[in-house]
Scaffold this active site. Structure first.
Site, short mmCIF file in Angstrom:
data_model
loop_
_atom_site.label_atom_id
_atom_site.label_comp_id
_atom_site.label_asym_id
_atom_site.label_seq_id
_atom_site.Cartn_x
_atom_site.Cartn_y
_atom_site.Cartn_z
N TRP A 1 0.90 -0.80 0.27
CA TRP A 1 -0.23 0.37 0.13
C TRP A 1 0.91 1.50 -0.34
O TRP A 1 0.80 2.49 0.40
CB TRP A 1 -0.67 -0.13 1.14
CG TRP A 1 -1.93 -0.76 1.37
CD1 TRP A 1 -1.42 -2.53 1.48
CD2 TRP A 1 -3.15 -0.43 1.47
NE1 TRP A 1 -3.06 -3.18 1.68
CE2 TRP A 1 -3.78 -2.24 1.60
CE3 TRP A 1 -4.08 0.50 1.49
CZ2 TRP A 1 -5.23 -2.34 1.68
CZ3 TRP A 1 -5.17 0.00 2.22
CH2 TRP A 1 -6.00 -1.39 2.08
N HIS A 2 2.69 1.12 -0.16
CA HIS A 2 2.82 2.20 -0.56
C HIS A 2 3.36 3.13 -2.16
O HIS A 2 4.66 3.35 -1.74
CB HIS A 2 4.05 1.85 0.30
CG HIS A 2 4.03 1.93 1.96
ND1 HIS A 2 5.48 1.10 2.54
CD2 HIS A 2 2.93 1.85 2.77
CE1 HIS A 2 4.65 0.74 3.40
NE2 HIS A 2 3.40 1.33 4.00
N CYS A 3 2.83 3.24 -2.43
CA CYS A 3 3.33 3.31 -4.50
C CYS A 3 3.16 4.60 -4.80
O CYS A 3 2.35 5.32 -4.14
CB CYS A 3 2.12 2.27 -4.88
SG CYS A 3 0.35 2.60 -4.65
#
Length: 664
Positions: A567-569
């Protein structure tokens, strides 16, 4: 209150960054300045799935109402799988539903962007402005103590915390007081969280910046459940945004509404959606836009390119039956859930005031470990990491329970090692497939498409496995969730030991330890105690595992089959020179003031602006970008000096929590 059709400033996207921008700008000293915040998801105010820290795993479910799940192209690098990348779909964005892990980037991360005004030294006042650091501190010059976002350990700590730290220390990973000092890249710590210890609540961006402002100001307008179709550009200037309902009434003929902006439009829709909005607006690679029926206005080939993430995988272990975990709670046990809710509603403490991720490490390989890597990775490491000692290679932490679908494993108590690669070499892209805002994009996140990303993940698996095996709570491996080693390999994952199995089963269980050799092999007992093979609290250890090349191949295969997003794009609207740079070779999208090249009055501000990765859980970076963007917009409006403080009203106990709030 009726929503007008025109505002001074429109912020499109109410995620972590957008809430910060809108909240700050609405607190400028100008009663006539109006700010609109447009968000696709629902309002998060008083939502217990948001403010209760301990229920965050629910937001990761595929039927979650707080996230949108994007499916990628099939990938050879993932053994034919499609990657699934969730993006928050609620006010507050990821800050409303993330893992709550407080982590900050390394100093060289921001410096490497080489953008004027974006060095770590220049950003530090804004980074400190974000937070109220609610713990004793030896680095007061690096932390903030009166910001809107609260940082603490929560009001409950699972005992796996100290168990993990002792085990990590026995591996030569030092336990440090502050791993978030911008320079330490190898160490273990009791992990801080984005939790307000005074309230026992998650500290999300909307409750920190937006809701207090709306209670005290008439200048901020919130528009939810509304999707941005495109930005309207007239004579090279962004003048309006066209929106549609988040849930289409008629996808082929969307009902739209246009909001005009007199001074500034800021796109803050996130790493996947921000480039899609730009592309539907005619900003992107001209040849691609024409191919999908969109008239090009600005030819910017970098839009949607340079997609990056952190690559994550999980490995679970059994713990002894007397070790507290969150398994019974998330499994739906009524006694465990009632006790946890009662404790929170009575005292604002207990297991609902933590995420269960109590300790973790940032690590770099030793010279001896690095020598085992392939030549391509060693070259990449030398170029990217060697002269930047503040950059960690991997992160892993212990979760005090099984993080996953509990219907797929037997009842029991678990801990999970959660790993992610901090700076992948791989890159991907996201592109529109038509002008219709409801159509799915062409999406390739690029997970593991650069094979240099494999060695560090194999190394981290081995490292965290040894940490787990050195923990006093360790009782065996969940073999279905580990690499498929050969049956005769000494590295083979092994189940519960006999004594622990009997303790779980109880005296009346008839099949505990029934021998079924084709299915299960119990873990060996620890080795006899010796001075060189015990942790600091004298716990006996299992012998270190030695891996063969065949074992390494099994780990690689496991990683390909189980690597997922963290969830760190970021990166798809890179702040870089228009012609491109080493870290954004396909072209920049924004200048150093976050202006979109070729368009006036249009900025992008969210994680998509990062041209290169950051070694942290990215909420801190999203907030930093938000604070910087708010300052840049205010400066563009002519403000300076103390006017740029844009102080947020205090969040007071009881402001948002209604009496008699219904429980789940």
């Amino acid at each position: 209150m009726a929503i007008p059709d025109e505002f001074d400033i429109i912020v499109v996207g109410g995620g972590s960054t957008g809430c910060c921008i809108a909240g700050r700008l609405a607190n400028l000293d100008d009663q006539n300045l109006t700010v609109a915040l447009i968000e696709g998801g629902e309002n998060n105010i008083n939502n217990p799935w948001v403010y209760l820290p301990g229920v965050y795993p629910r937001n990761m479910r595929l039927d979650s109402k707080t996230a949108t799940f994007y499916s990628s192209r099939p990938s050879k690098a993932l053994n034919g799988r499609r990657a699934i990348v969730p993006c928050a779909n609620i006010l507050g964005g990821g800050s409303s539903i993330n893992f709550l892990m407080y982590t900050r980037a390394s100093a060289s991360d921001y410096d490497d962007w080489e953008s004027e005004g974006w060095s770590t030294d220049e950003l530090l006042p804004l980074i400190k402005k974000i937070e109220t650091y609610q713990r004793p501190c030896n680095n007061r010059d690096l932390h903030g103590f009166d910001g809107p976002i609260k940082v603490s350990f929560g009001n409950y700590t699972y005992p796996t915390c100290q168990d993990f730290l002792r085990a990590a220390e026995s591996q030569g990973i030092p336990v440090v007081d502050d791993l978030e000092d911008f320079k330490t890249s190898h160490g273990a710590e009791h992990w801080l969280k984005w939790i307000n210890r005074d309230l026992g609540r998650r500290s999300d961006s909307a409750h920190a910046y937006v809701h207090p402002t709306m209670r005290n100001k008439q200048s901020l307008f919130l528009i939810t459940s509304t999707k941005c179709d495109k930005v309207i550009i007239e004579d090279g200037k962004a003048v309006a945004v066209r929106t549609v309902p988040m849930k289409p009434l008629n996808p082929k003929k969307p009902v739209s509404r246009t909001f005009r902006a007199r001074k500034q439009i800021v796109i803050s829709c996130g790493t996947i959606s921000s480039p899609l909005v730009l592309q539907r607006s005619g900003i992107g690679a001209a040849h691609h836009l024409r191919s999908v029926g969109v008239k090009p206005i600005v030819d910017l080939p970098g839009v949607g390119e340079n997609f990056q993430d952190h690559y994550c995988f999980f490995t679970p272990y059994y713990v002894k039956p007397d070790v507290p975990t969150f398994d019974d709670f998330v499994r739906g046990d009524p006694v465990a859930q009632k006790a946890a809710f009662d404790q929170w509603y009575s005292n604002k403490d207990g297991p609902l005031t933590t995420n269960g991720i109590e300790a973790g490490v940032k690590i770099r390989p030793t010279e001896e470990e690095l020598a085992t890597a392939d030549e391509d990775f060693r070259r990449g490491y030398a170029e990217y990491f060697e002269n930047k000692p503040d950059k960690p290679l991997m992160h892993y932490s212990v979760i005090s329970g099984f993080f996953g679908d509990h219907t797929k494993i037997p009842n029991g108590k678990f801990m999970t090692m959660f790993h992610f690669l901090e700076y992948p070499f791989s890159r991907g892209f996201v592109r529109i497939t038509s002008a219709n805002p409801y159509d799915a994009p062409d999406f390739d996140p690029g997970f593991l498409n650069d094979e240099r990303d494999l060695w560090p993940m194999v190394w981290a698996y081995k490292k965290s496995r040894e940490t787990a095996r050195r923990m006093e709570s360790f009782a065996g491996e969940v073999t279905s969730h580990h690499p498929l080693f050969k049956v005769d390999s000494p590295a083979r994952a092994r189940d519960l030991d006999l004594e622990t199995c009997s303790a779980y089963a109880g005296p009346k269980h008839l099949t505990a330890n029934l021998y079924h050799g084709s299915w299960t092999v119990p873990i060996d007992k620890p080795t006899p105690k010796n001075d060189f093979h015990v942790t600091s609290n004298q716990v006996q250890l299992h012998s270190d595992i030695e891996y063969t090349e065949e074992d390494d191949e099994a780990i690689v295969n496991y990683i390909k089959e189980h690597t997922e997003t963290t969830w760190h794009c970021l990166g798809t609207c890179s702040m870089a020179p228009r012609e491109g740079s080493k870290i954004a070779p396909k072209g920049g999208v924004l200048d150093a003031r976050l202006n979109v090249y070729g368009v006036q009055n249009l900025k992008v501000a969210d994680l998509s602006v990062c041209p290169d990765n950051v070694g942290c859980n990215t909420y801190s970076t999203a907030l930093t970008i938000g604070e910087k963007a708010a300052t840049l917009v205010a400066e563009d409006l002519g403000y300076s000096g103390s006017d740029l403080d844009m102080t947020i009203p205090n969040f007071r106990l009881g402001t948002y929590e209604e009496t008699g709030l219904a429980r789940f």
